[in-house]
Design an enzyme around this catalytic site. Structure first.
Site, PDB file in Angstrom:
ATOM      1  N   LEU A 131       0.819  -1.212   0.000  1.00 27.86           N
ATOM      2  CA  LEU A 131       0.000   0.000   0.000  1.00 27.86           C
ATOM      3  C   LEU A 131       0.853   1.262   0.000  1.00 27.86           C
ATOM      4  CD1 LEU A 131      -2.806  -0.874   2.589  1.00 27.86           C
ATOM      5  CD2 LEU A 131      -3.040  -0.673   0.113  1.00 27.86           C
ATOM      6  N   GLY A 175       6.961   4.473   4.187  1.00 34.21           N
ATOM      7  CA  GLY A 175       7.334   5.694   4.877  1.00 34.21           C
ATOM      8  C   GLY A 175       8.752   5.615   5.365  1.00 34.21           C
ATOM      9  N   GLY A 176       9.159   6.625   6.144  1.00 33.95           N
ATOM     10  CA  GLY A 176      10.516   6.643   6.644  1.00 33.95           C
ATOM     11  C   GLY A 176      10.777   5.562   7.670  1.00 33.95           C
ATOM     12  N   MET A 177       9.718   4.946   8.230  1.00 35.02           N
ATOM     13  CA  MET A 177       9.903   3.968   9.286  1.00 35.02           C
ATOM     14  C   MET A 177       9.607   2.553   8.823  1.00 35.02           C
ATOM     15  SD  MET A 177       8.399   4.186  13.162  1.00 35.02           S
ATOM     16  CE  MET A 177       6.689   4.227  12.653  1.00 35.02           C
ATOM     17  N   VAL A 219       3.796  -0.577   4.504  1.00 35.56           N
ATOM     18  CA  VAL A 219       2.396  -0.885   4.804  1.00 35.56           C
ATOM     19  C   VAL A 219       1.850  -1.710   3.652  1.00 35.56           C
ATOM     20  CG1 VAL A 219       0.133   0.029   5.367  1.00 35.56           C
ATOM     21  CG2 VAL A 219       2.167   1.286   6.067  1.00 35.56           C
ATOM     22  N   ASP A 276       1.995  15.085  13.109  1.00 36.77           N
ATOM     23  CA  ASP A 276       2.328  14.908  11.684  1.00 36.77           C
ATOM     24  C   ASP A 276       1.051  14.963  10.849  1.00 36.77           C
ATOM     25  OD1 ASP A 276       3.992  14.585   9.524  1.00 36.77           O
ATOM     26  OD2 ASP A 276       4.005  12.408   9.617  1.00 36.77           O
TER      27      ASP A 276
END
Length: 952
Positions: A90, A93-95, A98, A209
Site C-alpha cells: 500500500l 514511509g521513513g519507518m 504498509v 504529523d
C-alpha cells in the site's frame, strides 16, 4: 569511465546547489548558462532539484532502507504474522512498509493495513520505540474519524507489526479537487477532521504529523486520520517534551515553528498543522510552496510571515486557478490565526479553531476578527438576508401612510437601545464589582491585618523606661484570633451588608433587579466564607423570584443552586440536599452542558458525600463525568471541579490508587488552565503530593511538589500563613522519611520545630495541623532513638485529639496507634498491647476489615506480640494483614511486602518452614530480585527489610 561519471555527478551537484537559492523563474536561465548544451548534465541537475523539492512533503529523517522484496508470492506469505495473508503493497514511509492484507480466522475474513518496520530499521532502538509508541497510542483512541488499531504484536522472528483498519480512500486535498467541492463543503469536511484531532487531544495525545497524506476520505465522505507513528502523550504542564525518538521526525511543509526549533510541544502544534491543511484545501497550494529548499522553507516557517490564502490564490497563474475561486476575509483571518508564529496568538485549542469555522458557516462573527463593528453588522445582515429583505419591502409599501409611525418607532428604538446600553453598562459594573470582591484573598488580608494590629499594640505598649514586653503572652493572645475572621467581618459588615441595606430602599420599585444584585452580593459572601449570611440573602432572592417568575425559570434555578452551595459549605448537608433535590427537575430539562445542569447534578453529588453516602456520590459523579467528557474540553472549569470532587470521594473511600491516577492527569490540566500560581492549582498539586507521601511512599517526588507549593505560597502569603505552613509541613514530613544521617536529622529537626511553633502561634496548640506536625516530630525523634521524648510528645498529641475530636475519631485512633507503636519499640509491650487492641476493635467497627488503616493496625498488633514473644498471636495478626493488603493493594505493594517480611520471620520462629517458604517465594523473592537503583526510597527500604528477613 568511472572518473567521467564522478566528475559529471560533482558538476551536477554544484549547479543544483547554486539553483536552490534563486527564484523559480530565474532557475532555467542559470541552469542553461552552466550546462552549455549538455543534455545529460541538464537531466542530472533537474533530477537533483526534483529530489530536493520532494523533501517538502516527505517525513524526516530519511533513512536508507533495503529494497522491499516482492511480497506477491510465497515469500510474502512466509513473512506474514499469525493468520494474515499479504495481498499487495500500500505504501512506504521513513519507518516502515504498509501492506494490504487479509485476516482469516475461523471463517472470519477482514481486510487490514499491515505495517512492518523496514528490514534496515529493525536494528534501530529509536524506530522500535516509535513503532511501539504508535501501537500504545492507537490502542487508546476509539473514534470514527481515526483509523482503528485491530491487532499488533511481534512475529516469531521478533519483527513487530501493527494491523490497522484498512481505509480505502483518497487524500483529502485530492478528494476535494476531484469533485470540485465548493468552499463551504470543504470546510464541513475539514471540521470532521478537527473532531478527530480534538478527540485525540482530550485523550492527551498530540499527532505531530497532520498532513493531507495522513487524512484519507472514504467513498461515503468520511475522513480518517492515519499514522500516529510520531505522536506523543501530553506530559505534565500540557507539553510534549523533545525525545530522541522523534526530535527531527516531522513533515517540513506542515511543521509548526516550535517543531522546527525543537521546542517542547503542546496541542498548538497540531493547530498549526491543521491550519496548513486548511490553507491548502481553500487555496489549492501550501504556504511557502514557492520555496524549493529545506533551508529557505524552515526559515520562512520560523519567520512567520504568511501570505493570506486569498492573496496566494490570486497570484496563481490563470490556468491553475480555473474556475477562479473567491476566499472570504473570514477564512483568511481564521487560517492566519491558526498559523501565527507565537503559540499564545493561535487558537487555544482545536475545538476553538473548529468553533470559529462553524461560526463562519452559520454567518456569525468569527473570533479571529472580533471587535470590528461594521463586520459584525454585515454578518448579521447576511444571516438574516431574507427576513430583512421582506421587512424592507413591507416598509416601502407602507412608507407613505406610516411616516409618523415610523418616526415614533425610530424614537422608541433609540430609547430601547439607550436602555439596553445602560442595562449592559450596569451588568458590566456589577460583574466587575463582584469579581473584584471575590478575588480578595481573605486569609492574606486577615494575616496582614493581624500583623498590623500586633505591630501597633507593640508600639503602644512600649515602655520608655526600657521594660520588656511579654512577647510570648502577646503572641498567645493573637494566636487565638482566626486570621480570616477580621477580614471577613470587615468586608461583610462595611461593604456587602452596607450595599444590601441600600437595595431595599433604592430598588423598592424593581424587585427583580434588586434580586439580581442581591444574588451577586451573596456570591461574594460565599467567596469570603460568610456562608450563613449568604444563605439568608439567597433565600430572599428565591422568594422574590418564585413569586414573579415561572417555576422552571433559569434565574430561579440559579438562585436555588447557589443556596444549596451556601448550605453545603456552611455545614448543613441535609438542608442543602433538600434544596438541590428541588432543582433537579428544572435542571434536567436543560441541555447536558448547560452550566446550571452541571452545577445542580455535581452539587447534589457533593452533598451526598458530605452526608456520608460516598458510594452513591461516586456513582453520580462518574455518571455525570462519562456524559460530559465527550462534549466539553478537558480544561473546562466544570469538568475540572467535577473531577476534583471525584478525587475527594475516592480518597474518603480509601481508593487512593484511583485518586492518584486521577490527580496525575488533573495537575497538568489545572496548570494549563489556571496557571501554576493559582490557589486551585496549588491545592490540587498539594493533594497529589499528599497521596504520593501517604499511599505510595514516593517521598522524593512528594517533597519536590510540596517545596514548589511552599515557595509560591510563601511569596504570596508569607511564611506563617496556614496554607504556607501546610505545604512546608508536608515537605518536612518527606524530609523526616528520607533523613538518614545525624547531620540531616538535626537540620530537619530545626525546620520541623519552626513549623510547629508557627502553627501554635497562628492556629493554636490543639489545632489538627499543629498536631499533625507534632506527629512528624515524633517520627523523627524515634529515628534518633529518643524514645522517651517521642512517647511524651505522642501522649500530648493523643490528649489534644481526644479534647477536640473525641476518643473514637479516626485521627484520635491514629494517635493511639502511634503511641502503641512507640511503646512497642521502647519495649513497653503490656501497655502497647492494650492500646493496639483498643485501636483495632474501633477501626474494625467503624471502617471494616479491608480499610488500609485497619490492616496497618493488624500489622502493628503482630509486631507487639512478636516483641513480647507471643509468636502464635503474632503469626495470626501478620497473616491477616498480609492477606488483606495482597488482596486490596497487590503482591508487590510496599505495604504488602512489609507484612510478608514480618510474617516470614514469625513463621521461622515457629519452625513452620513450609509456610515460610511459600511467603518467601510468593512475596519476598520478587522484590529482592528488583534492582535497587530503579526503586524509590520507600521501596528500597521495604526491599532492605525483606533482605534482612531472609538473612541476606
Amino acid at each position: 569511465m568511472a572518473r567521467q561519471l564522478t566528475g559529471r555527478y560533482a558538476a551536477a551537484k554544484r549547479i543544483a546547489l547554486a539553483a536552490m537559492d534563486v527564484a523559480t523563474d530565474e532557475r532555467d536561465a542559470l541552469i542553461a548558462g552552466h550546462v552549455v548544451g549538455d543534455d545529460e548534465l541538464e537531466r542530472e541537475v533537474r533530477w537533483m532539484l526534483e529530489a530536493i523539492e520532494r523533501t517538502h512533503t516527505a517525513t524526516l529523517p530519511f533513512a536508507p532502507v533495503a529494497a522491499a522484496p516482492d511480497l506477491s508470492g510465497h515469500q510474502a506469505q512466509a513473512t506474514a504474522p499469525r493468520n494474515y495473508r499479504i495481498l499487495r503493497v500500500l505504501g512506504e514511509g521513513g519507518m516502515g512498509m504498509v501492506y494490504l492484507a487479509e485476516r482469516c480466522d475461523e471463517g472470519f475474513s477482514q481486510q487490514v493495513a499491515l505495517k512492518f518496520l523496514h528490514a534496515a530499521a529493525e536494528g534501530s532502538p529509536i524506530l522500535h520505540e516509535r513503532f511501539s509508541q504508535e501501537r500504545r497510542l492507537l490502542a487508546r483512541l476509539e473514534h470514527p474519524g481515526i483509523a482503528r488499531l485491530l491487532d499488533g504484536g511481534v512475529m516469531d522472528s521478533g519483527r513487530p507489526f501493527l494491523a490497522m483498519e484498512y481505509v480505502q480512500g483518497q487524500r483529502i486535498d485530492e478528494w476535494c479537487d476531484a469533485r470540485a467541492m465548493p468552499l463551504n463543503e470543504r470546510i464541513a469536511l475539514f471540521l470532521k477532521v478537527c473532531d478527530a484531532v480534538e478527540f485525540a487531544h482530550r485523550n492527551l495525545v498530540i499527532h505531530r504529523d497532520i498532513k493531507p497524506a495522513n487524512i484519507l476520505v472514504t467513498a461515503d465522505g468520511t475522513p480518517k486520520l492515519l499514522d500516529f507513528g510520531i505522536a506523543r502523550i501530553i506530559e505534565e504542564g500540557g507539553q510534549v517534551l523533545a525525545t530522541a525518538t522523534a526530535a527531527h521526525a516531522l513533515t517540513l511543509a506542515y511543521a509548526s515553528p516550535e517543531q522546527i526549533e525543537q521546542q517542547p510541544l503542546t496541542t498548538a502544534a497540531d493547530v498549526y498543522s491543521l491550519g496548513v491543511v486548511l490553507y491548502q484545501l481553500v487555496a489549492g497550494r501550501r504556504p511557502y510552496q514557492h520555496l524549493v529548499t529545506p533551508h529557505l522553507l524552515s526559515n520562512a516557517i520560523v519567520g512567520g510571515q504568511v501570505t493570506a490564502p486569498s492573496r496566494s490564490l490570486r497570484e496563481l497563474p490563470a490556468e491553475e486557478n480555473q474556475p477562479r475561486r473567491r476566499i472570504p476575509a473570514d477564512i483568511d483571518a481564521i487560517v492566519l490565526k491558526a498559523l501565527r508564529r507565537q503559540v499564545s496568538e493561535r487558537y487555544a485549542s482545536v475545538a476553538e479553531f473548529a468553533q470559529d469555522l462553524r461560526y463562519y458557516l452559520a454567518r456569525r462573527p468569527v473570533k479571529a476578527r472580533r471587535g470590528r463593528q461594521w463586520y459584525r453588522l454585515r454578518r448579521f445582515a447576511q444571516r438574516n438576508r431574507w427576513p430583512l429583505t421582506a421587512a424592507g419591502m413591507v416598509l416601502l409599501a407602507v412608507l407613505a401612510g406610516l411616516t409618523a409611525s415610523l418616526l415614533a418607532l425610530v424614537q422608541t428604538r433609540a430609547a430601547q437601545r439607550l436602555a439596553e446600553q445602560r442595562q449592559h453598562d450596569l451588568e458590566r459594573m456589577v460583574d466587575f464589582q463582584q469579581s473584584m470582591l471575590q478575588s480578595v484573598d481573605i486569609d492574606a488580608m486577615g494575616h496582614a491585618m493581624i500583623r498590623g494590629e500586633r505591630a501597633l499594640v507593640l508600639a503602644r505598649l512600649g515602655d520608655p523606661a526600657g521594660q520588656a514586653i511579654d512577647r510570648a503572652q502577646l503572641d498567645q493572645a493573637f494566636a487565638g484570633i482566626a486570621a480570616s475572621g477580621p477580614a471577613r467581618d470587615a468586608l461583610d459588615t462595611y461593604v456587602v451588608s452596607h450595599a444590601l441595606a441600600r437595595l431595599d430602599k433604592d430598588f423598592a420599585d424593581a424587585p427583580l433587579l434588586a434580586a439580581d444584585m442581591r444574588q451577586s452580593l451573596a456570591r461574594v459572601l460565599l467567596t469570603i466564607g460568610s456562608y450563613g449570611h449568604a444563605a439568608e440573602e439567597l433565600r430572599r432572592v428565591v422568594q422574590v423570584r418564585r413569586r414573579r417568575l415561572p417555576a422552571g425559570d433559569a434565574a430561579l434555578l440559579s438562585a436555588r443552586i447557589d443556596l444549596g452551595e451556601a448550605l453545603y459549605r456552611g455545614g448543613q448537608p441535609d438542608q442543602a440536599a433538600q434544596i438541590y433535590d428541588s432543582t433537579l427537575p428544572a435542571a434536567g430539562a436543560l441541555p447536558l452542558t448547560d452550566p446550571l445542569h452541571v452545577a445542580a447534578l455535581s452539587g447534589r453529588a457533593r452533598v451526598l458525600a458530605a452526608q456520608g453516602q460516598l458510594k452513591q456520590a461516586l456513582e453520580r459523579q462518574e455518571a455525570l463525568y462519562a456524559r460530559l467528557a465527550p462534549q466539553l474540553p478537558a480544561t473546562d472549569e466544570r469538568v475540572l471541579r467535577l473531577r476534583r470532587d471525584r478525587v475527594e470521594t475516592l480518597t474518603q473511600l480509601g481508593q487512593r490508587d484511583r485518586a492518584r491516577a486521577e490527580l496525575e492527569q488533573l495537575v497538568p490540566l489545572y496548570r494549563q488552565t489556571f496557571g501554576i500560581n493559582d490557589p486551585e492549582t496549588l491545592a490540587t498539586t498539594l493533594t497529589l503530593a499528599t497521596l504520593l507521601y501517604s499511599q505510595d511512599n514516593e517521598y522524593e517526588r512528594s517533597l519536590a511538589l510540596a517545596q514548589d507549593v511552599a515557595q509560591i505560597r510563601q511569596r504570596r502569603l508569607g511564611a506563617d500563613h496556614p496554607a504556607t505552613l501546610q505545604a512546608r509541613a508536608l515537605a518536612a514530613s518527606n524530609e523526616v522519611r528520607l533523613a538518614l544521617d545525624p547531620t540531616t536529622m538535626a537540620q530537619v529537626h530545626e525546620r520541623l520545630d519552626a513549623i510547629i511553633q508557627g502553627y501554635r502561634r497562628v492556629l493554636g496548640p490543639d489545632n489538627p495541623h499543629t498536631l499533625d506536625a507534632m506527629n512528624d516530630m515524633v517520627r523523627l525523634l524515634s529515628k534518633q532513638d529518643r524514645y522517651d521524648e517521642a512517647i511524651a510528645m505522642e501522649r500530648a498529641i493523643l490528649a489534644g485529639r481526644s479534647r477536640t475530636l473525641g476518643p473514637d475519631h479516626f485521627s484520635t485512633l491514629y494517635a493511639r496507634g502511634s503511641l502503641a507503636s512507640l511503646l512497642c519499640e521502647n519495649g513497653q509491650y503490656a501497655e502497647a498491647s492494650t492500646q493496639g487492641e483498643q485501636v483495632l476493635a474501633a477501626l474494625r467497627r467503624q471502617l471494616g476489615e479491608d480499610h488500609p488503616m485497619t490492616l496497618a493496625t493488624y500489622d502493628l498488633v503482630g509486631r507487639i506480640d512478636a516483641g513480647a514473644g507471643r509468636w502464635a498471636q503474632a503469626r495470626d495478626a501478620h497473616a491477616k494483614a498480609l492477606e488483606g493488603r495482597a488482596r486490596t493493594l497487590g503482591d508487590t505493594d510496599a505495604h504488602t511486602i512489609e507484612s510478608a517480611s514480618r510474617l516470614y520471620v514469625t513463621l521461622l520462629k515457629l519452625r513452620d518452614t513450609e509456610a515460610a517458604r511459600r511467603v518467601l517465594d510468593t512475596y519476598l523473592q520478587p522484590v529482592i530480585a528488583m534492582k535497587p537503583d530503579t526503586l524509590n526510597a520507600g521501596m528500597r527500604s521495604v526491599r532492605e527489610e525483606a533482605l534482612a528477613a531472609v538473612g541476606k
